[in-house]
Design a protein around this motif. Structure first.
Motif, PDB file in Angstrom:
ATOM      1  N   ARG A  32       0.746  -1.198   0.071  1.00 20.09           N
ATOM      2  CA  ARG A  32       0.146  -0.160  -0.044  1.00 20.09           C
ATOM      3  C   ARG A  32       0.708   1.238  -0.024  1.00 20.09           C
ATOM      4  N   HIS A  33       1.749   1.178   0.412  1.00 22.05           N
ATOM      5  CA  HIS A  33       2.918   2.452   0.826  1.00 22.05           C
ATOM      6  C   HIS A  33       4.086   2.480  -0.031  1.00 22.05           C
ATOM      7  N   GLY A  34       4.147   1.527  -1.057  1.00 24.69           N
ATOM      8  CA  GLY A  34       5.201   1.554  -1.947  1.00 24.69           C
ATOM      9  C   GLY A  34       6.647   1.243  -1.378  1.00 24.69           C
ATOM     10  N   ILE A  35       6.679   0.270  -0.392  1.00 28.36           N
ATOM     11  CA  ILE A  35       7.519  -0.689   0.030  1.00 28.36           C
ATOM     12  C   ILE A  35       7.830  -1.811  -0.750  1.00 28.36           C
ATOM     13  N   SER A  36       8.872  -1.799  -1.494  1.00 27.39           N
ATOM     14  CA  SER A  36       8.882  -2.990  -2.491  1.00 27.39           C
ATOM     15  C   SER A  36       9.713  -3.866  -1.583  1.00 27.39           C
ATOM     16  N   LEU A  37       9.351  -5.226  -1.467  1.00 28.03           N
ATOM     17  CA  LEU A  37       9.964  -6.269  -0.567  1.00 28.03           C
ATOM     18  C   LEU A  37      10.749  -7.093  -1.550  1.00 28.03           C
ATOM     19  N   ILE A  38      12.116  -7.342  -1.212  1.00 22.78           N
ATOM     20  CA  ILE A  38      12.982  -8.485  -1.947  1.00 22.78           C
ATOM     21  C   ILE A  38      12.858  -9.630  -1.392  1.00 22.78           C
ATOM     22  N   GLY A  39      13.007  -9.610  -0.008  1.00 28.10           N
ATOM     23  CA  GLY A  39      12.797 -10.999   0.555  1.00 28.10           C
ATOM     24  C   GLY A  39      12.954 -10.897   2.136  1.00 28.10           C
ATOM     25  N   PHE A  40      12.552 -12.036   2.960  1.00 29.84           N
ATOM     26  CA  PHE A  40      12.565 -12.458   4.263  1.00 29.84           C
ATOM     27  C   PHE A  40      13.485 -13.463   4.503  1.00 29.84           C
ATOM     28  N   TRP A  41      14.262 -13.515   5.487  1.00 29.03           N
ATOM     29  CA  TRP A  41      15.119 -14.689   5.981  1.00 29.03           C
ATOM     30  C   TRP A  41      15.107 -14.642   7.264  1.00 29.03           C
ATOM     31  N   VAL A  42      15.505 -15.814   7.907  1.00 25.35           N
ATOM     32  CA  VAL A  42      15.797 -16.289   9.398  1.00 25.35           C
ATOM     33  C   VAL A  42      17.261 -16.672   9.506  1.00 25.35           C
ATOM     34  N   PRO A  43      17.977 -16.103  10.085  1.00 24.99           N
ATOM     35  CA  PRO A  43      19.490 -16.485  10.221  1.00 24.99           C
ATOM     36  C   PRO A  43      19.491 -17.992  11.065  1.00 24.99           C
ATOM     37  N   GLU A  44      20.262 -19.016  10.462  1.00 23.91           N
ATOM     38  CA  GLU A  44      20.208 -20.310  11.127  1.00 23.91           C
ATOM     39  C   GLU A  44      20.608 -20.410  12.304  1.00 23.91           C
ATOM     40  N   GLU A  45      21.514 -19.428  12.688  1.00 26.62           N
ATOM     41  CA  GLU A  45      22.057 -19.436  14.089  1.00 26.62           C
ATOM     42  C   GLU A  45      21.226 -18.504  15.190  1.00 26.62           C
ATOM     43  N   ASP A  46      20.117 -17.990  14.466  1.00 28.92           N
ATOM     44  CA  ASP A  46      19.181 -17.299  15.463  1.00 28.92           C
ATOM     45  C   ASP A  46      17.913 -17.159  14.884  1.00 28.92           C
ATOM     46  N   GLU A  47      17.083 -18.316  15.277  1.00 30.74           N
ATOM     47  CA  GLU A  47      15.458 -18.311  14.882  1.00 30.74           C
ATOM     48  C   GLU A  47      14.701 -17.196  15.540  1.00 30.74           C
ATOM     49  N   GLU A  48      15.134 -16.646  16.438  1.00 25.22           N
ATOM     50  CA  GLU A  48      14.406 -15.474  17.142  1.00 25.22           C
ATOM     51  C   GLU A  48      14.507 -14.344  16.172  1.00 25.22           C
ATOM     52  N   ARG A  49      15.147 -14.190  15.309  1.00 22.45           N
ATOM     53  CA  ARG A  49      15.597 -13.138  14.449  1.00 22.45           C
ATOM     54  C   ARG A  49      14.791 -13.077  12.823  1.00 22.45           C
ATOM     55  N   ILE A  50      14.507 -12.084  12.324  1.00 21.20           N
ATOM     56  CA  ILE A  50      13.751 -11.918  11.269  1.00 21.20           C
ATOM     57  C   ILE A  50      14.595 -10.699  10.477  1.00 21.20           C
ATOM     58  N   VAL A  51      15.062 -11.014   9.217  1.00 18.48           N
ATOM     59  CA  VAL A  51      15.979 -10.074   8.434  1.00 18.48           C
ATOM     60  C   VAL A  51      15.034 -10.127   7.290  1.00 18.48           C
ATOM     61  N   TYR A  52      14.832  -8.753   6.763  1.00 18.28           N
ATOM     62  CA  TYR A  52      14.244  -8.535   5.087  1.00 18.28           C
ATOM     63  C   TYR A  52      15.185  -7.522   4.488  1.00 18.28           C
ATOM     64  N   LEU A  53      14.927  -7.420   3.340  1.00 12.78           N
ATOM     65  CA  LEU A  53      15.378  -6.367   2.423  1.00 12.78           C
ATOM     66  C   LEU A  53      14.100  -5.666   1.810  1.00 12.78           C
ATOM     67  N   VAL A  54      14.158  -4.444   1.559  1.00 12.72           N
ATOM     68  CA  VAL A  54      13.218  -3.653   0.950  1.00 12.72           C
ATOM     69  C   VAL A  54      14.115  -2.729  -0.072  1.00 12.72           C
TER      70      VAL A  54
END
Length: 107
Positions: A32-54
């Motif tokens: 809706r706000h023009g934030i273009s998502l590239i992808g989401f990842w979860v680091p293998e060494e820290d599954e309580e973390r979410i990383v994404y690129l826009v």
């Protein structure tokens, strides 16, 4: 073109709530706000973390998109509902990335 790498650390026991908030609500708000998502990842060494690129056309576009997102009444409602039992994000780090003249097809 610029990119933003965002790194979320969930509060203990809240990572599933954070995943659901992204999947069920936040992605539609990004669009809706023009934030273009590239992808989401979860680091293998820290599954309580979410990383994404826009991606954004410019720094001005990035700022405008995040300002509009934060002001959106639907985002405010979703955030409040998802945090009814307490915060689900312990920390957030953000890094704005500009492409180099090499090693970036389409940059």
């Amino acid at each position: 073109m610029i990119f933003e790498l965002r790194n979320y650390k969930a509060t203990p026991g809240s990572v599933d709530k954070l995943h659901r908030r992204f999947e069920d609500h936040t992605l539609a708000l990004f669009a809706r706000h023009g934030i273009s998502l590239i992808g989401f990842w979860v680091p293998e060494e820290d599954e309580e973390r979410i990383v994404y690129l826009v991606r954004f056309a410019s720094e001005a576009a990035r700022k405008a998109a995040w300002d509009a997102f934060q002001a959106d009444p639907d985002w405010k409602r979703v955030k409040a509902e998802s945090e009814a039992d307490g915060p689900i994000v312990a920390s957030l780090d953000s890094m704005v990335l500009s492409p180099t003249s090499y090693g970036n097809p389409g940059a």
